[in-house]
Design an enzyme around this catalytic site. Structure first.
Site, PDB file in Angstrom:
ATOM      1  N   ASP A  31     -10.640 -10.710 -16.333  1.00  0.00           N
ATOM      2  CA  ASP A  31     -11.785 -11.113 -15.504  1.00  0.00           C
ATOM      3  C   ASP A  31     -12.489  -9.860 -15.019  1.00  0.00           C
ATOM      4  O   ASP A  31     -11.834  -8.882 -14.642  1.00  0.00           O
ATOM      5  CB  ASP A  31     -11.285 -11.931 -14.294  1.00  0.00           C
ATOM      6  CG  ASP A  31     -12.368 -12.793 -13.674  1.00  0.00           C
ATOM      7  OD1 ASP A  31     -13.410 -12.232 -13.285  1.00  0.00           O
ATOM      8  OD2 ASP A  31     -12.167 -14.015 -13.556  1.00  0.00           O
ATOM      9  N   TYR A 141     -28.433 -22.362 -20.018  1.00  0.00           N
ATOM     10  CA  TYR A 141     -26.978 -22.442 -19.839  1.00  0.00           C
ATOM     11  C   TYR A 141     -26.357 -23.374 -20.883  1.00  0.00           C
ATOM     12  O   TYR A 141     -25.388 -23.021 -21.566  1.00  0.00           O
ATOM     13  CB  TYR A 141     -26.655 -22.929 -18.429  1.00  0.00           C
ATOM     14  CG  TYR A 141     -25.224 -23.381 -18.266  1.00  0.00           C
ATOM     15  CD1 TYR A 141     -24.170 -22.471 -18.337  1.00  0.00           C
ATOM     16  CD2 TYR A 141     -24.911 -24.727 -18.058  1.00  0.00           C
ATOM     17  CE1 TYR A 141     -22.850 -22.896 -18.210  1.00  0.00           C
ATOM     18  CE2 TYR A 141     -23.603 -25.149 -17.921  1.00  0.00           C
ATOM     19  CZ  TYR A 141     -22.572 -24.230 -17.999  1.00  0.00           C
ATOM     20  OH  TYR A 141     -21.281 -24.652 -17.874  1.00  0.00           O
ATOM     21  N   ASN A 170     -18.873 -33.181 -13.748  1.00  0.00           N
ATOM     22  CA  ASN A 170     -19.016 -32.536 -12.440  1.00  0.00           C
ATOM     23  C   ASN A 170     -17.649 -32.214 -11.846  1.00  0.00           C
ATOM     24  O   ASN A 170     -16.952 -33.103 -11.365  1.00  0.00           O
ATOM     25  CB  ASN A 170     -19.806 -33.453 -11.502  1.00  0.00           C
ATOM     26  CG  ASN A 170     -21.267 -33.567 -11.900  1.00  0.00           C
ATOM     27  OD1 ASN A 170     -21.574 -33.824 -13.052  1.00  0.00           O
ATOM     28  ND2 ASN A 170     -22.160 -33.350 -10.952  1.00  0.00           N
ATOM     29  N   HIS A 189     -23.346 -27.413  -6.159  1.00  0.00           N
ATOM     30  CA  HIS A 189     -22.612 -28.659  -6.389  1.00  0.00           C
ATOM     31  C   HIS A 189     -22.682 -29.563  -5.155  1.00  0.00           C
ATOM     32  O   HIS A 189     -22.536 -29.096  -4.017  1.00  0.00           O
ATOM     33  CB  HIS A 189     -21.159 -28.352  -6.731  1.00  0.00           C
ATOM     34  CG  HIS A 189     -21.000 -27.606  -8.018  1.00  0.00           C
ATOM     35  ND1 HIS A 189     -19.814 -27.042  -8.425  1.00  0.00           N
ATOM     36  CD2 HIS A 189     -21.903 -27.327  -9.009  1.00  0.00           C
ATOM     37  CE1 HIS A 189     -19.979 -26.451  -9.597  1.00  0.00           C
ATOM     38  NE2 HIS A 189     -21.247 -26.615  -9.966  1.00  0.00           N
ATOM     39  N   ILE A 207     -31.640 -35.819  -0.657  1.00  0.00           N
ATOM     40  CA  ILE A 207     -31.410 -36.836  -1.688  1.00  0.00           C
ATOM     41  C   ILE A 207     -32.672 -36.878  -2.541  1.00  0.00           C
ATOM     42  O   ILE A 207     -33.744 -37.282  -2.075  1.00  0.00           O
ATOM     43  CB  ILE A 207     -31.128 -38.221  -1.076  1.00  0.00           C
ATOM     44  CG1 ILE A 207     -29.844 -38.175  -0.232  1.00  0.00           C
ATOM     45  CG2 ILE A 207     -31.019 -39.279  -2.163  1.00  0.00           C
ATOM     46  CD1 ILE A 207     -29.538 -39.479   0.487  1.00  0.00           C
TER      47      ILE A 207
END
Length: 333
Positions: A31, A141, A170, A189, A207
């Site tokens: 990483d 992406y 998700n 998210h 929303i």
């Protein structure tokens, strides 16, 4: 078996490292820590701090540690950022993956589990979405993930590098003890945003659209708990060990929750710790948001015996809340 996990200090990677170890495998993490954090790793796990763009470093890691398989998470993941900085995403995600595949072909032709995404389906017209649905990503992406899948299949044909590609929906949740969880720099998210709002780090929850053809007018998404996803990676590694290869699996619950249902469940969870309900505000639809994105996960259930354990929305959110309450500013809390 020894497993090399690229991006193992990230959100999904760090949970998968623990799941692999619990299944009896040894793990080495590669990483660059650009978004991952060494604090997310269990004590004693070897960390090779290197970038996939450095082909020599990747080849050295394969030669030194001699893994029996690779689990490949390392990638940039923000859809909006990918549209604003396409070059960065193609370089990091595609060239980095090409270097990894080249290193495997040059050194030890070991199998690979690839962290793919439902984003390669784009605005799917069917729900649930099967693996053979058209691949028409609407973001850079998604394109980088589709290109990497194509490269992996080409290397499998040319060099015999077997692969399992996991396309997940998700991802959410955390270890129930609150020790690790989502620690993204850019917060996008829904559940993470809602819990950070509950902690006072945001004013309100937006929303976007309430006129979709769904049960309450808001978008439906398939939320897969990170531990169930980690289990899918363990099963994929072990399938490769048994000779499997060149297969793609959707990983999701197979049913979804609306935005309002998620926010209602968050309100219920945070009320138990004395927090008031979230402030909500309606806004117009966002371009590119399909009404429903749900996985058809029948193939992975049948082939690998995978069954999600976290199917209750409130339970999923409770694990994420345990992480965010104890680490309101991530690992720097």
């Amino acid at each position: 078996m020894k497993i090399l996990v690229t991006g193992g200090a990230g959100y999904i990677g760090s949970h998968t490292v623990r799941a692999l170890m619990a299944a009896g495998h040894s793990v080495v993490v590669l990483d660059n820590l650009s978004s991952g954090n060494a604090k997310a790793l269990p004590e004693g796990v070897p960390l090779v701090q290197a970038d996939l763009l450095d082909l020599g470093a990747v080849q050295d890691a394969l030669k030194v540690h001699q893994p029996g398989a690779v689990v490949h998470f390392a990638a940039l993941i923000e859809v909006g950022e990918s549209m604003a900085q396409p070059g960065r995403y193609y370089r990091n995600n595609v060239v980095g993956s090409l270097n990894l595949l080249t290193a495997i072909a040059n050194t030890r032709k070991i199998p690979i589990v690839f962290s793919s995404t439902a984003a390669l389906y784009g605005d799917a017209v069917v729900s649930p979405i099967p693996e053979d649905a058209p691949k028409q990503p609407t973001s850079v992406y998604g394109e980088t993930k589709l290109m990497t899948e194509s490269m992996i299949q080409a290397f499998e044909k040319a060099h015999g590098i077997r692969s399992v590609r996991l396309r997940y929906f998700n991802v959410c949740g955390a270890l129930p003890d609150g020790s690790i969880g989502e620690n993204h720099v850019n917060k996008t998210h829904l559940i993470e945003l809602a819990l950070l709002t509950a902690l006072g780090q945001r004013e309100k929850m937006m929303i976007f659209g309430e006129d979709y053809p769904t049960r309450d007018g808001t978008c439906i998404r398939d939320y897969i708990h990170v531990l169930d996803l980690a289990d899918a990676h363990v099963r994929a590694v072990e399938a490769l060990e048994g000779g499997a290869g060149n297969v793609a699996y959707n990983v999701g619950l197979g049913h979804g929750f609306t935005v309002r249902e998620v926010l209602d469940a968050v309100d219920e969870v945070i009320a138990e710790t004395g927090n008031p309900p979230l402030t909500r505000e309606l806004a117009p639809r966002r371009a590119g948001d399909p009404p429903s994105l749900v996985a058809d996960s029948a193939r992975i259930r049948a082939d690998l015996g995978w069954t999600p354990q976290y199917t209750d929305l409130k339970r999923i959110i409770e694990t994420a809340w345990a992480w965010h309450r104890s680490h309101p500013h991530g690992f720097e809390s």
